[in-house]
Structures are given as C-alpha cells and as structure tokens.
Design a protein around this motif. Structure first.
Motif: not given
Length: 176
Positions: A102-113, A138-146
């Motif tokens: 979990l980090g900026h790379g994950v949120s950037d991937d989510c944004y691009a998608f 990371f868990t789904d809950l951690e991703l959700l909060h992120y």
C-alpha cells in the motif's frame, strides 16, 4: 460429481474451523491426485490455516521449484513466511513473486484505472483488474481507508463489501 463432493467437504471443514481435519483431507486428496495443482494449492492453504507454517513452506518449496511461474503457490508461501516473521528474501524462489504494498503506486494505479471508467467500481474490481497475479500485502479495509483519504477519489460505502469507488470529477466553470 467428485469435484462437487470435494467442494462440500472443504466447506464442512472450513465452517467448523477444523483445519487439522482439512489438512488431513487435503493430504489424502493430493495423494489420490498428485498431478492436481489445485489440490496441492488447497493443501498449502490448509497448512497455513492450521498454523503449520514450516510444512507449508517445505511443501510450497517443492511445488514452486517444480512449477516455476505458477503463481498459485506463492501467496501461501508468503503467508507462511510472514506469519513466521520472515521476509520474501528468506525463501529460495525459482521465480520471485510480485508483491504489492500500500502506497502512492497503488493509489496511482487505482486512479489510472478508474479515471477512464464511467461507473464506480468495487474493491473486488480493483483487485481483479489491477493485481490478479500479485501478492497484495494489505487488506481491503486498509485500501478502502487509504482511498478515502485521497482527494482524487469518491468513495461511497463504509465497508469493503459495499464500497464503490470512482474518480472525483472536476467541475467545469461557467460564465466569465
């Protein structure tokens, strides 16, 4: 027919949290069908669930070296390693797994998608589209909060099961 019964048997052990029984059942299943990779994967999962981390690593090592690049074993090996406080470097991989943290790379991937999608998507959609063959650390809950903390996203729903995520759209200014 036997596959359906096998599925029912697995559910029986899972529902009762009888992981020792599940390990015994899976070992027998592998003995009957030694070339069935799904049976082997179920055995690895059962070993991890039962806390037999060392056995999971040993069985996993044999499978991972016999079938390099078949990622179905890596997740269970990693679960066992991490449960023992070890790292990915503590295993002799035939083919090292891809681990997503979990980090900026994950949120950037989510944004691009999500930015090219018209409708909101579930966390399950993100996982299946972005990291289908990776170990997600990371868990789904951690991703959700992120994602809730990232202003680029709109998150409707409070739990990983019901959350729908989309990109925050910029409003066009009118007038002059």
């Amino acid at each position: 027919m036997q596959d359906i019964e096998s599925w029912e048997d697995h559910c029986y052990f899972h529902e009762r949290r009888d992981y020792a029984g599940l390990v015994a059942y899976c070992r027998d299943e592998v003995k009957r069908s030694p070339d069935n990779l799904y049976a082997a994967e179920r055995l690895l999962q059962a070993l991890v669930l039962n806390g037999d981390y060392g056995d999971a690593i040993n069985v996993g090592a044999t499978l991972e070296h016999r079938y390099p690049g078949v990622g179905m074993f890596a997740n269970h090996i990693l679960d066992a390693l991490f449960a023992l406080g070890k790292t990915v470097a503590d295993f002799d991989w035939a083919e090292p797994p891809s681990i997503v943290r979990l980090g900026h790379g994950v949120s950037d991937d989510c944004y691009a998608f999500l930015r090219i999608k018209r409708k909101a998507r579930s966390l399950h959609d993100l996982h299946s589209e972005l990291w289908p063959h990776d170990y997600v650390a990371f868990t789904d809950l951690e991703l959700l909060h992120y994602l809730q903390r990232d202003e680029r996203f709109v998150v409707n729903g409070e739990t990983p099961v019901n959350a729908e995520i989309s990109v925050a759209r910029k409003r066009k200014r009118t007038g002059g």
